[in-house]
Design a protein around this motif. Structure first.
Motif, mmCIF file in Angstrom:
data_model
loop_
_atom_site.group_PDB
_atom_site.id
_atom_site.type_symbol
_atom_site.label_atom_id
_atom_site.label_comp_id
_atom_site.label_asym_id
_atom_site.label_seq_id
_atom_site.Cartn_x
_atom_site.Cartn_y
_atom_site.Cartn_z
ATOM 1 N N LYS A 69 53.079 -74.343 4.953
ATOM 2 C CA LYS A 69 54.251 -75.348 4.348
ATOM 3 C C LYS A 69 54.501 -75.263 2.990
ATOM 4 C CE LYS A 69 53.216 -79.450 2.354
ATOM 5 N NZ LYS A 69 54.376 -79.585 1.096
ATOM 6 N N PRO A 70 55.756 -75.175 2.434
ATOM 7 C CA PRO A 70 56.317 -74.859 1.016
ATOM 8 C C PRO A 70 55.917 -76.019 0.281
ATOM 9 C CG PRO A 70 58.178 -75.088 2.493
ATOM 10 C CD PRO A 70 56.813 -75.177 3.326
ATOM 11 N N THR B 235 57.695 -82.606 2.634
ATOM 12 C CA THR B 235 56.834 -83.539 3.224
ATOM 13 C C THR B 235 56.505 -82.859 4.544
ATOM 14 O OG1 THR B 235 58.499 -84.714 4.279
ATOM 15 C CG2 THR B 235 57.960 -85.529 2.209
ATOM 16 N N SER B 236 55.333 -83.273 5.013
ATOM 17 C CA SER B 236 54.913 -82.913 6.418
ATOM 18 C C SER B 236 55.990 -83.205 7.562
ATOM 19 C CB SER B 236 53.598 -83.625 6.620
ATOM 20 O OG SER B 236 52.648 -82.902 5.822
ATOM 21 N N HIS B 237 56.631 -84.462 7.180
ATOM 22 C CA HIS B 237 57.765 -84.987 8.225
ATOM 23 C C HIS B 237 58.848 -83.924 8.270
ATOM 24 C CE1 HIS B 237 59.798 -87.451 10.695
ATOM 25 N NE2 HIS B 237 61.017 -87.597 9.642
ATOM 26 N N ASP B 238 59.133 -83.320 6.965
ATOM 27 C CA ASP B 238 60.264 -82.329 6.931
ATOM 28 C C ASP B 238 60.051 -81.124 7.589
ATOM 29 O OD1 ASP B 238 61.755 -83.905 4.919
ATOM 30 O OD2 ASP B 238 60.585 -82.706 3.227
ATOM 31 N N VAL B 239 58.580 -80.631 7.886
ATOM 32 C CA VAL B 239 58.375 -79.497 8.499
ATOM 33 C C VAL B 239 58.605 -79.875 9.955
ATOM 34 C CG1 VAL B 239 56.310 -77.824 9.244
ATOM 35 C CG2 VAL B 239 56.744 -78.718 6.656
ATOM 36 N N VAL B 240 57.919 -81.128 10.303
ATOM 37 C CA VAL B 240 58.057 -81.421 11.909
ATOM 38 C C VAL B 240 59.606 -81.322 12.251
ATOM 39 C CG1 VAL B 240 57.833 -83.309 13.516
ATOM 40 C CG2 VAL B 240 56.025 -82.761 11.923
ATOM 41 N N ALA B 241 60.338 -82.003 11.602
ATOM 42 C CA ALA B 241 61.933 -82.169 11.864
ATOM 43 C C ALA B 241 62.247 -80.625 11.868
ATOM 44 C CB ALA B 241 62.669 -82.785 10.574
ATOM 45 N N LYS B 242 61.965 -79.702 11.026
ATOM 46 C CA LYS B 242 62.618 -78.407 11.150
ATOM 47 C C LYS B 242 61.917 -77.834 12.333
ATOM 48 C CE LYS B 242 64.430 -74.515 9.164
ATOM 49 N NZ LYS B 242 65.892 -74.444 8.961
ATOM 50 N N MET B 243 60.659 -77.928 12.691
ATOM 51 C CA MET B 243 60.104 -77.173 13.919
ATOM 52 C C MET B 243 60.801 -77.856 15.111
ATOM 53 S SD MET B 243 58.524 -74.850 12.361
ATOM 54 C CE MET B 243 58.338 -74.244 14.059
ATOM 55 N N GLY C 19 63.070 -76.182 19.691
ATOM 56 C CA GLY C 19 63.938 -76.625 20.722
ATOM 57 C C GLY C 19 63.441 -77.740 21.463
ATOM 58 N N THR C 20 62.598 -78.734 20.935
ATOM 59 C CA THR C 20 61.859 -80.038 21.458
ATOM 60 C C THR C 20 61.652 -80.892 20.680
ATOM 61 O OG1 THR C 20 59.905 -80.825 23.016
ATOM 62 C CG2 THR C 20 59.791 -78.914 21.471
ATOM 63 N N ARG C 21 61.608 -82.186 20.984
ATOM 64 C CA ARG C 21 61.505 -83.264 20.227
ATOM 65 C C ARG C 21 60.004 -83.437 20.009
ATOM 66 N NH1 ARG C 21 64.555 -85.515 16.779
ATOM 67 N NH2 ARG C 21 63.317 -87.605 16.993
ATOM 68 N N ARG C 22 59.322 -82.993 21.087
ATOM 69 C CA ARG C 22 57.924 -83.353 21.217
ATOM 70 C C ARG C 22 56.936 -82.533 20.208
ATOM 71 N NH1 ARG C 22 54.761 -83.305 26.937
ATOM 72 N NH2 ARG C 22 52.929 -84.561 26.459
ATOM 73 N N VAL C 23 57.105 -82.737 19.092
ATOM 74 C CA VAL C 23 56.135 -82.000 17.976
ATOM 75 C C VAL C 23 55.538 -83.171 16.932
ATOM 76 C CG1 VAL C 23 56.729 -80.440 16.171
ATOM 77 C CG2 VAL C 23 58.262 -80.253 18.233
ATOM 78 N N GLY C 24 54.403 -82.529 16.582
ATOM 79 C CA GLY C 24 53.783 -83.348 15.675
ATOM 80 C C GLY C 24 52.914 -82.361 14.973
ATOM 81 N N HIS C 25 52.134 -83.316 13.955
ATOM 82 C CA HIS C 25 51.348 -82.431 13.282
ATOM 83 C C HIS C 25 49.839 -83.047 12.865
ATOM 84 C CE1 HIS C 25 51.314 -85.001 9.522
ATOM 85 N NE2 HIS C 25 52.600 -85.400 9.833
ATOM 86 N N ALA C 26 48.801 -82.145 12.711
ATOM 87 C CA ALA C 26 47.668 -82.667 12.389
ATOM 88 C C ALA C 26 47.297 -82.824 10.982
ATOM 89 C CB ALA C 26 46.635 -81.829 13.179
ATOM 90 N N GLY C 27 46.967 -83.804 10.109
ATOM 91 C CA GLY C 27 46.755 -83.821 8.838
ATOM 92 C C GLY C 27 47.897 -83.723 7.707
ATOM 93 N N THR C 28 48.238 -84.682 7.382
ATOM 94 C CA THR C 28 49.492 -84.776 6.321
ATOM 95 C C THR C 28 48.899 -83.992 5.017
ATOM 96 O OG1 THR C 28 50.248 -86.875 6.959
ATOM 97 C CG2 THR C 28 50.978 -86.143 4.966
ATOM 98 N N LEU C 29 49.833 -83.186 4.563
ATOM 99 C CA LEU C 29 49.906 -82.556 3.182
ATOM 100 C C LEU C 29 50.866 -83.174 2.167
ATOM 101 C CD1 LEU C 29 49.540 -78.566 3.934
ATOM 102 C CD2 LEU C 29 48.031 -80.095 2.670
ATOM 103 N N ASP C 30 50.662 -83.783 1.033
ATOM 104 C CA ASP C 30 51.589 -84.051 0.149
ATOM 105 C C ASP C 30 52.544 -83.123 -0.184
ATOM 106 O OD1 ASP C 30 49.896 -86.500 -0.089
ATOM 107 O OD2 ASP C 30 48.645 -85.820 -1.813
#
Length: 290
Positions: free
Chosen positions: A11-12, A16-24, A29-40
């Motif tokens: 993560k750069p 935000t972690s949400h920014d990364v999820v949106a990009k990924m 090519g899918t909406r079914r994406v999430g992350h494990a453990g937020t980074l500030d």
């Protein structure tokens, strides 16, 4: 359909972690994406992204051990316990010795009780603490048990009235590195906050596996779900009949592999489920067949 598995992102800063999820989501090519453990936003490093069926692993991966490289600045206190907040107090740390710093670090190592930062995502009466804090409310957060397995001081640099402490922290899920900075500064009587945070490992997934967002945009590297589970959890291989039972959400006899989660694999090596053992039985936590 996108491949089910994990994407290990470096993560750069400022994202935000949400920014990364949106990009990924766009990259995979899918909406079914999430992350494990937020980074500030100020933090960089390992962010574990789950795609498709692997999103069901994320809650279990959040509970694994994490490693951080960090810099703590002594002599300055902020309202967020990190460099993104407003300075609320200063006190010269020039007189603090290396021995005192190491003694303070030692006191914050092992099983400790830690009060989360005011600006944290913990819910208080149904509302995130950071929302209350940013609205000017004083949030009363209770101390929670966490484990700091290692708190290794790498370098101590004094400059004027501030002292910067570089350290590597290995800790349990739920540990706030910002709170370690705050508490070290408080114990030394000069205040402290975090100026750098880089997560280098989440469970078995480290920076060696991580790709930048730019690299992933060019080639989306997905760690297949079976490999991801085998790396993170004990593995149990079952017979065809046991595979049929677990595939339908049934229970298996326990195999004395620990409480879990345990990855269950069929005769063909396919990941079938995550289970946890309760006494004589292994109960499914998540089933991945179908």
């Amino acid at each position: 359909m996108a491949e089910s598995g994990l994407i290990i992102v470096d993560k750069p800063a400022e994202w935000t972690s949400h920014d990364v999820v949106a990009k990924m989501r766009r990259i995979a090519g899918t909406r079914r994406v999430g992350h494990a453990g937020t980074l500030d936003p100020m933090a960089t490093g390992v962010l574990v992204i789950g795609v498709e069926k692997a999103t069901r692993l994320l809650g279990h991966l959040m509970l694994t051990e994490k490693v951080y490289e960090t810099t703590i600045r002594l002599g300055v206190t902020t309202n967020t316990d990190d460099a993104e907040g407003e300075v609320t107090a200063t006190s010269s740390a020039a007189g603090v010795s290396e021995a005192e710093i190491r003694k303070g670090v030692e006191a914050l190592t092992g099983q400790i009780m830690q009060i989360p930062p005011q600006v944290s995502a913990i819910k208080v009466n149904g509302q995130r603490a950071y929302k209350k804090a940013r609205a000017g409310e004083e949030v009363e957060l209770k101390a929670r048990p966490v484990t700091v397995r290692e708190f290794d001081v790498q370098e101590i640099r004094a400059e004027g009235d501030v002292v910067d402490v570089d350290a590597v922290v290995t800790c349990s899920s739920g540990t706030y590195i910002r709170a370690l900075a705050r508490d070290l500064g408080a114990a030394l009587g000069v205040g402290g906050h975090l100026t750098r945070l880089r997560r280098t490992r989440v469970g078995p997934y480290d920076l060696g596996l991580a790709k930048s967002v730019e690299q992933l945009a060019e080639e989306c590297v997905v760690l297949p779900i079976g490999e991801a589970v085998a790396a993170a959890f004990p593995r149990r291989d079952v017979t065809a009949e046991e595979a049929r039972v677990i595939g339908h959400g049934g229970r298996l006899p326990a195999a004395d592999l620990g409480a879990g989660p345990i990855g269950v694999f069929g005769p063909d090596g396919e990941l079938l489920a995550l289970v946890e053992e309760h006494g004589p039985v292994a109960k499914p936590l998540a089933v991945f067949t179908g």
